[in-house]
Design an enzyme around this catalytic site. Structure first.
Site, PDB file in Angstrom:
ATOM      1  N   GLU A 102       0.841  -1.187   0.000  1.00 57.41           N
ATOM      2  CA  GLU A 102       0.000   0.000   0.000  1.00 57.41           C
ATOM      3  C   GLU A 102       0.884   1.247   0.000  1.00 57.41           C
ATOM      4  O   GLU A 102       1.911   1.298   0.677  1.00 57.41           O
ATOM      5  CB  GLU A 102      -0.880  -0.022   1.252  1.00 57.41           C
ATOM      6  N   LYS A 201     -10.282  -0.099  -0.815  1.00 60.53           N
ATOM      7  CA  LYS A 201     -10.177  -0.272   0.642  1.00 60.53           C
ATOM      8  C   LYS A 201     -11.440   0.217   1.340  1.00 60.53           C
ATOM      9  O   LYS A 201     -11.925   1.329   1.077  1.00 60.53           O
ATOM     10  CB  LYS A 201      -8.945   0.494   1.143  1.00 60.53           C
ATOM     11  N   CYS A 234      -4.547  -3.483   4.125  1.00 66.22           N
ATOM     12  CA  CYS A 234      -4.136  -2.928   5.418  1.00 66.22           C
ATOM     13  C   CYS A 234      -5.166  -3.079   6.539  1.00 66.22           C
ATOM     14  O   CYS A 234      -5.440  -4.193   6.980  1.00 66.22           O
ATOM     15  CB  CYS A 234      -3.720  -1.468   5.238  1.00 66.22           C
TER      16      CYS A 234
END
Length: 564
Positions: A102, A201, A234
């Site tokens: 990321e 995300k 993440c």
């Protein structure tokens, strides 16, 4: 006559120059044509013959230290050619899929103002469009170059980009005032350079100028080597949506994880979370992290579920590393019914020992064993609320069998209960140790961005007072574990939770900042009936002695709660 000769010479020179230019242009056209043909052919050379019938595929992840510019756009321009070169380097190892972290292209420090963000966003075609940006004029330079690199080197490539998607208020009630959504997005190129997956995300950590989709996406994609992957980014890994649902609802056994993780002491360090999550879900996890040790950034690995980590890396200095491993296809030859066909053989171990970590480029800081690590941890601000008891022998004056001391610990609150027994060698009459037993059931904040309910129970050497003097919870701290730790010979943890909606993971850490190998412990969970209610029962036990243990415990993944 002289004039005639002079004119003849001039004409000859012009003809020579024209011929030279023609030859040069022909050569350039030939080179260009060959390059185009190479790209056109290269994407079609690799089909199922690449490894569809093999037991294994080769995965690589990049622990990436970015070359940052004065702004994210400049950073992207700096890092793009490095990405292309890394793809070239990885191709020499016959890599099937390569994962970048990321924020590797732009850096993690992004502006909050949407007008500033807009300057470096990329429009990403949907996978349904079957776009190959290498041959598409309207695609951005970054998509074009990455697509061409994936095609030229015959590998799947996963890259994280800040994305823009335009919208219209008349068609979309949620469309922002500036008529666009800004997403933190992973894009996947196949061996042809074609976009085959795009994931946005869902659980943003800060990222105040960005949007998330109304519902979490369960993103999967198929490969020509016979593996279906799921993917998230993440902070997503800690939550039910999408991470746990992705495994439960799609059945995928191989997960791509791009992250810019800030390791939190004592329970949420990068490789510990990755190893623990892979274990409790029993999936292959391919995890690539952003490298920034002074900010707690870093920690990449490739994990084989309950078979344990295949390769891991935790940084103590800035620098880019390429991690490679051969990964067993967990669905190969029906592993569920024929597990003997899915064991890791000796040749796999040989591959591991030869191909753990490949440093890329020049080392940013020369190694010096006498120099403290550059790595800083993010301090868990909720630890001060934990119920903590010093690990002390219950009866230090009694004769201990085999020179062993023991301590017990119990905790119960709000539907969570935990009982723990710890045993250690009485090497220096150390009835009091550097260890704390802890448990907690309650709310915590993740840097003020998300509040969540957690449940945890375990053992650790970490004490907030050990970190930088006067630090406040949430600060970056240097943690130096105590010296001459006692040898822990046994830990038994039995916990029950009335919250059936979130997964527990094992959380382990040693003094070198790595999780324990999976043969050091057992971990299990099951649903039981206690009285008239169902509860999740979790058991974790140390299998063999450990002399360098920092953390050993159960961590129930967070359940978001509303403020107020």
């Amino acid at each position: 006559m002289q004039s005639y000769n002079h004119n003849t010479i001039i004409i000859k020179n012009i003809i020579i120059k024209l011929l030279s230019n023609y030859i040069m242009i022909s050569i350039l056209l030939f080179i260009t044509l060959m390059s185009v043909l190479t790209l056109m052919v290269s994407g079609n050379e690799t089909t199922k013959s690449k490894g569809y019938d093999s037991q294994y595929y080769i995965a690589a992840v990049v622990e990436y230290y970015p070359n940052l510019g004065s702004n994210p756009l400049q950073s992207m321009q700096n890092n793009l050619p490095i990405y292309e070169d890394i793809i070239h380097n990885a191709s020499q190892y016959d890599v099937d899929i390569l994962v970048f972290p990321e924020a590797g292209l732009t850096g993690v420090t992004l502006p909050d103002d949407r007008k500033e963000i807009r300057n470096f966003l990329t429009e990403i075609p949907s996978p349904e469009s079957n776009t190959i940006p290498c041959f598409t004029q309207y695609c951005s330079t970054v998509l074009n170059k990455l697509s061409c690199a994936a095609r030229l080197h015959h590998m799947y490539v996963v890259v994280n980009l800040p994305e823009i998607e335009y919208c219209k208020t008349e068609d979309d009630d949620l469309c922002p005032e500036d008529l666009a959504y800004y997403y933190n997005t992973n894009v996947v190129f196949n061996r042809e350079g074609r976009i085959v997956a795009r994931y946005r995300k869902f659980n943003l950590f800060g990222e105040l100028g960005f949007n998330h989709t109304p519902l979490s996406e369960l993103c999967t994609f198929d490969t020509d080597f016979g593996v279906k992957f799921g993917m998230f980014i993440c902070f997503d890994i800690l939550f039910e949506n999408p991470a746990a649902r992705l495994v439960r609802e799609t059945g995928v056994k191989d997960i791509i994880f791009s992250t810019a993780w800030f390791s939190e002491i004592p329970l949420l360090t990068a490789d510990s979370v990755q190893a623990g999550w892979a274990y409790t879900n029993d999936v292959n996890l391919i995890a690539a992290s952003y490298n920034a040790p002074s900010m707690g950034g870093g920690g990449s690995g490739i994990y084989a579920g309950q078979d344990g980590p295949l390769v891991m890396f935790m940084p103590d200095r800035p620098g880019t590393q390429i991690l490679l491993s051969r990964v067993l296809k967990r669905q190969y030859n029906n592993c569920a019914t024929q597990p003997q066909k899915c064991s890791i053989d000796s040749s796999f171990q040989t591959f591991m020992s030869n191909n753990l970590v490949l440093p890329y480029g020049k080392e940013k800081c020369p190694s010096n064993i006498n120099r403290p690590s550059d790595f800083r941890y993010f301090a868990d601000s909720s630890f001060k609320y934990f119920h903590v008891a010093t690990m002390r022998s219950a009866d230090p004056d009694a004769e201990q069998a085999n020179d062993t001391l023991s301590a017990t610990f119990q905790y119960e609150r709000d539907g969570f209960e935990c009982a723990m027994t710890v045993r250690w060698r009485n090497e220096n009459n150390n009835d009091t140790t550097d260890y704390n037993m802890f448990a907690y059931s309650g709310t915590r904040t993740f840097s003020g961005y998300v509040d969540a309910h957690i449940e945890t129970c375990g053992l650790t050497t970490y004490k907030p007072a050990d970190a930088a003097a006067g630090h406040q919870g949430g600060a970056f701290v240097y943690y130096n574990p105590p010296k001459d730790l006692v040898t822990i010979t046994g830990i038994t943890i039995a916990a029950r939770s009335s919250d059936l909606g979130t997964l527990p993971i094992p959380s382990t850490l040693d003094t070198s900042s790595y999780p324990l190998a999976n043969d050091y412990y057992t971990f299990s969970k099951r649903t039981v009936t206690v009285g008239k209610r169902k509860m999740l029962e979790i058991n974790m036990e140390l299998s063999k002695p450990v002399a360098n243990l920092v953390t050993f415990g159960i961590y129930k993944l967070p359940r978001p709660v509303r403020r107020g």
